[in-house]
Design a protein around this motif. Structure first.
Motif, PDB file in Angstrom:
ATOM      1  N   GLY A  29       0.666  -1.203   0.003  1.00 43.56           N
ATOM      2  CA  GLY A  29      -0.015  -0.050  -0.034  1.00 43.56           C
ATOM      3  C   GLY A  29       0.741   1.251   0.026  1.00 43.56           C
ATOM      4  O   GLY A  29       0.425   2.205  -0.917  1.00 43.56           O
ATOM      5  N   LEU A  30       1.881   1.295   0.949  1.00 41.60           N
ATOM      6  CA  LEU A  30       2.841   2.422   0.885  1.00 41.60           C
ATOM      7  C   LEU A  30       3.497   2.542  -0.441  1.00 41.60           C
ATOM      8  O   LEU A  30       3.609   3.827  -1.057  1.00 41.60           O
ATOM      9  CB  LEU A  30       3.911   2.384   1.836  1.00 41.60           C
ATOM     10  CG  LEU A  30       4.824   3.493   1.992  1.00 41.60           C
ATOM     11  CD1 LEU A  30       4.148   4.745   2.443  1.00 41.60           C
ATOM     12  CD2 LEU A  30       6.052   2.895   2.732  1.00 41.60           C
ATOM     13  N   MET A 180       4.688   1.592  17.203  1.00 45.03           N
ATOM     14  CA  MET A 180       3.774   1.360  15.877  1.00 45.03           C
ATOM     15  C   MET A 180       2.927   2.167  15.344  1.00 45.03           C
ATOM     16  O   MET A 180       2.341   2.905  16.142  1.00 45.03           O
ATOM     17  CB  MET A 180       3.288  -0.157  16.038  1.00 45.03           C
ATOM     18  CG  MET A 180       3.976  -1.525  16.047  1.00 45.03           C
ATOM     19  SD  MET A 180       2.947  -2.895  16.278  1.00 45.03           S
ATOM     20  CE  MET A 180       4.336  -4.302  16.072  1.00 45.03           C
ATOM     21  N   ARG A 181       2.946   2.464  13.994  1.00 46.98           N
ATOM     22  CA  ARG A 181       2.080   3.362  13.503  1.00 46.98           C
ATOM     23  C   ARG A 181       1.410   2.806  12.529  1.00 46.98           C
ATOM     24  O   ARG A 181       1.717   1.806  11.465  1.00 46.98           O
ATOM     25  CB  ARG A 181       2.925   4.571  12.889  1.00 46.98           C
ATOM     26  CG  ARG A 181       4.044   5.161  13.950  1.00 46.98           C
ATOM     27  CD  ARG A 181       3.180   5.914  14.863  1.00 46.98           C
ATOM     28  NE  ARG A 181       4.091   6.622  15.700  1.00 46.98           N
ATOM     29  CZ  ARG A 181       4.553   6.322  17.043  1.00 46.98           C
ATOM     30  NH1 ARG A 181       3.924   5.104  17.363  1.00 46.98           N
ATOM     31  NH2 ARG A 181       5.184   6.961  17.806  1.00 46.98           N
ATOM     32  N   ALA A 182       0.142   3.353  12.085  1.00 48.99           N
ATOM     33  CA  ALA A 182      -0.919   2.683  11.113  1.00 48.99           C
ATOM     34  C   ALA A 182      -1.062   3.646   9.962  1.00 48.99           C
ATOM     35  O   ALA A 182      -1.066   4.882  10.125  1.00 48.99           O
ATOM     36  CB  ALA A 182      -2.204   2.572  11.749  1.00 48.99           C
ATOM     37  N   LEU A 183      -0.901   3.108   8.741  1.00 55.09           N
ATOM     38  CA  LEU A 183      -1.255   3.880   7.556  1.00 55.09           C
ATOM     39  C   LEU A 183      -2.374   3.136   6.971  1.00 55.09           C
ATOM     40  O   LEU A 183      -2.571   1.966   6.560  1.00 55.09           O
ATOM     41  CB  LEU A 183       0.020   3.472   6.606  1.00 55.09           C
ATOM     42  CG  LEU A 183      -0.371   4.199   5.114  1.00 55.09           C
ATOM     43  CD1 LEU A 183      -0.277   5.458   5.048  1.00 55.09           C
ATOM     44  CD2 LEU A 183       0.765   3.539   4.006  1.00 55.09           C
ATOM     45  N   ASP A 226      -4.540  -8.197   3.555  1.00 55.74           N
ATOM     46  CA  ASP A 226      -5.749  -7.316   2.692  1.00 55.74           C
ATOM     47  C   ASP A 226      -6.761  -6.604   3.561  1.00 55.74           C
ATOM     48  O   ASP A 226      -7.475  -5.977   3.268  1.00 55.74           O
ATOM     49  CB  ASP A 226      -6.697  -8.561   2.262  1.00 55.74           C
ATOM     50  CG  ASP A 226      -7.625  -8.018   1.182  1.00 55.74           C
ATOM     51  OD1 ASP A 226      -7.297  -7.291   0.511  1.00 55.74           O
ATOM     52  OD2 ASP A 226      -8.808  -8.365   1.030  1.00 55.74           O
ATOM     53  N   ARG A 227      -6.167  -6.259   4.993  1.00 56.13           N
ATOM     54  CA  ARG A 227      -6.743  -5.120   5.529  1.00 56.13           C
ATOM     55  C   ARG A 227      -6.533  -3.726   5.191  1.00 56.13           C
ATOM     56  O   ARG A 227      -5.831  -3.501   4.241  1.00 56.13           O
ATOM     57  CB  ARG A 227      -6.039  -5.238   7.055  1.00 56.13           C
ATOM     58  CG  ARG A 227      -6.286  -6.791   7.855  1.00 56.13           C
ATOM     59  CD  ARG A 227      -5.889  -6.449   9.433  1.00 56.13           C
ATOM     60  NE  ARG A 227      -4.555  -6.188   9.254  1.00 56.13           N
ATOM     61  CZ  ARG A 227      -3.957  -5.630  10.443  1.00 56.13           C
ATOM     62  NH1 ARG A 227      -4.482  -5.635  11.809  1.00 56.13           N
ATOM     63  NH2 ARG A 227      -2.476  -5.309  10.196  1.00 56.13           N
ATOM     64  N   ASP A 228      -7.249  -3.050   6.048  1.00 51.33           N
ATOM     65  CA  ASP A 228      -7.382  -1.415   5.238  1.00 51.33           C
ATOM     66  C   ASP A 228      -6.244  -0.661   5.965  1.00 51.33           C
ATOM     67  O   ASP A 228      -6.047   0.575   5.770  1.00 51.33           O
ATOM     68  CB  ASP A 228      -8.578  -0.601   5.486  1.00 51.33           C
ATOM     69  CG  ASP A 228      -8.886  -0.756   6.875  1.00 51.33           C
ATOM     70  OD1 ASP A 228      -8.242  -1.393   7.613  1.00 51.33           O
ATOM     71  OD2 ASP A 228     -10.227  -0.191   7.126  1.00 51.33           O
ATOM     72  N   ILE A 229      -5.182  -1.175   6.731  1.00 51.80           N
ATOM     73  CA  ILE A 229      -4.196  -0.476   7.000  1.00 51.80           C
ATOM     74  C   ILE A 229      -2.800  -1.242   6.920  1.00 51.80           C
ATOM     75  O   ILE A 229      -2.748  -2.419   6.709  1.00 51.80           O
ATOM     76  CB  ILE A 229      -4.002  -0.249   8.734  1.00 51.80           C
ATOM     77  CG1 ILE A 229      -4.115  -1.770   9.430  1.00 51.80           C
ATOM     78  CG2 ILE A 229      -5.649   0.548   8.889  1.00 51.80           C
ATOM     79  CD1 ILE A 229      -3.897  -1.684  10.813  1.00 51.80           C
ATOM     80  N   GLU A 230      -1.688  -0.523   6.964  1.00 49.49           N
ATOM     81  CA  GLU A 230      -0.359  -1.254   6.798  1.00 49.49           C
ATOM     82  C   GLU A 230       0.418  -0.495   8.308  1.00 49.49           C
ATOM     83  O   GLU A 230       0.147   0.602   8.660  1.00 49.49           O
ATOM     84  CB  GLU A 230       0.348  -1.045   5.887  1.00 49.49           C
ATOM     85  CG  GLU A 230       0.010  -2.050   4.518  1.00 49.49           C
ATOM     86  CD  GLU A 230       1.031  -1.586   3.267  1.00 49.49           C
ATOM     87  OE1 GLU A 230       0.779  -2.543   2.382  1.00 49.49           O
ATOM     88  OE2 GLU A 230       1.465  -0.386   3.186  1.00 49.49           O
TER      89      GLU A 230
END
Length: 464
Positions: A29-30, A180-183, A226-230
């Motif tokens: 995703g990034l 940890m950080r969420a994108l 496949d989640r909506d975050i990385e």
């Protein structure tokens, strides 16, 4: 988690993958987001992933390596068209031994992308993404350590991505998650990531109907990806003035050098790794069903130089299969393991006659003296420093006539900090021990050590 701060001023994104598909699983995703912004992207692939199917009847390691390279190029083209892809071709499962080469190659890449003809780019404008140092996978850990050192030296911003941690990690452990950080990913970024993962067909689909060709990235891992975050970990990098211990290339396993050579920064596998491994699995190693394990136990018992022992200590007793047989040769046995489910299975097998302790060795160690200490398939879980501590504590537990038995798998396992040969090299280097038995096979090495001077079984019986 706090959101990932991703400003518009990223001048270059460099993604380090330990194996082909790491880049899609961890940062697909990034990659899609920054590529859409027009940010230049370079993907550095340390190994070709040729060990993903070690017993495949369909593909040789060389053919699998070539296939995985093509799959990675296709995957990167989906999320970051026009990205530069660099294959380093280092051995899959061998990054610890090639840490110096990885450091040099990654330094060269960062130097190239941070150079700017008119002047100097702002520190931190280059983002380096790498597998997380705390991921619990040896190649990932080494890749993360090297990336952290290079980022510190070059002034890049380091973002680490976990992959294996999701299998065993505890989200309530604040020491692991505080950085940890969420994108948050858009639907378009998720779709691109999904297509990139599908390009790694050799990993997400079976190579053939043969069980040895099963997919290595199963539905559970794909659902997670496949989640909506990385999720990224942003922690401090080593200072260039005081760099972290270099994971430079060390000697080959079995060369006679201790395991600390070139791997002083390696860490032991965390307790959570074993809790997750045993959860819901009554016999994960096949101790009760595999002839290989039955035969190895027989070799171990036959190697004991005395018929009876007063007190035996088994470190890493697991579900107690070997413990039960040691009990037939010892007046008293103490079994130690870190995994609660493994000890519960051992308790059910052994009853209350055997003392079982849940300890995280080597920091925790049972009290008392033992004339038999057994380290069977446990030493390679330690990092180099912890292994030396464990050996010291094992020797400290031995009586004057004590016997130390060590038996370990010799093939490389990417998740483990050390190899079996590393463990036995460290034991052989100890002046307090003399080797009495040396049994070497392609698959495992078994050795018996005593305090000097060593006397053979025949000599003890007056036959020689």
């Amino acid at each position: 988690m706090a959101p990932l701060d991703l400003p518009d001023g990223v001048s270059h994104l460099v993604v380090l993958a330990a194996h082909p598909d790491d880049e899609s699983l961890g940062v697909g995703g990034l990659l899609a987001r920054l590529a859409r912004r027009g940010t230049p992207v370079t993907v550095v692939v340390a190994t070709d992933g040729e060990a993903s199917h070690p017993d495949s009847p369909t593909l040789t390691p060389a053919r699998l390596a070539a296939l995985r390279r093509r799959e990675l190029v296709d995957a990167v083209d989906v999320v970051a068209p026009g990205a530069v892809v660099l294959f380093l071709g280092l051995p899959d499962g061998g990054l610890r031994e090639r840490g110096g080469a990885l450091h040099r190659r990654l330094c060269a890449v960062l130097t190239a992308v941070t150079e700017d003809e008119p002047g100097h780019r702002e520190r931190g404008s280059v983002v380096l993404c790498a597998p997380w140092r705390g991921d619990g996978h040896r190649d990932h850990r080494v890749a993360g350590e090297v990336a952290a050192a290079v980022a510190g030296e070059q002034g890049a911003r380091l973002l680490e991505y976990p992959i294996w941690w999701w299998h065993w990690g505890d989200p309530s452990d604040r020491t692991a998650t505080e950085d940890m950080r969420a994108l948050m990913l858009t639907p378009q970024e998720r779709a691109a990531k999904r297509l990139a993962l599908a390009a790694h067909r050799s990993q997400v689909e079976p190579l053939s109907p043969d069980p040895r060709d099963a997919a290595t990235v199963g539905p559970e891992m794909l659902r997670h990806a496949d989640r909506d975050i990385e999720v990224f970990v942003e922690a401090a990098c080593p200072s260039p003035a005081q760099p972290a211990p270099s994971p430079a290339a060390g000697p080959a396993p079995g060369s006679g050098h201790g395991p600390g050579a070139g791997s002083a920064s390696s860490e032991s596998l965390p307790a959570g790794f074993f809790d997750a491994f045993y959860r819901g699995r009554s016999d994960p190693w096949g101790f009760e069903t595999r002839w290989y394990e039955e035969r190895k136990r027989a070799v171990t018992l036959a190697s004991l130089p005395r018929q009876r022992f007063r007190a035996g200590l088994e470190i890493g007793c697991s579900t107690g299969v070997l413990t039960a047989e040691l009990a037939t040769r010892c007046d008293r046995v103490v079994g130690v393991d870190v995994a609660a489910d493994a000890l519960a299975a051992a308790r059910e097998r052994l009853g209350d006659d055997i003392e079982l302790l849940r300890l995280q060795t080597p920091a925790e160690w049972p009290e008392g003296d033992f004339d038999l200490v057994v380290l069977s398939e446990v030493g390679y879980y330690y990092g180099a420093s912890d292994l030396e501590t464990a050996i010291s504590r094992a020797v400290g537990s031995l009586t004057a006539d004590g016997v130390l038995v060590a038996c370990h798998w010799r093939h490389p396992v990417p998740e483990y900090p050390l190899r079996g040969d590393d463990v036995h090299a460290a034991l052989a280097a100890r002046a307090e021990l003399v080797r009495l038995v040396h049994h070497l096979e392609e698959d495992f090495v078994l050795e018996v050590f005593v305090r000097p001077p060593a006397r053979s079984v025949a000599a003890q019986a007056g036959l020689a």
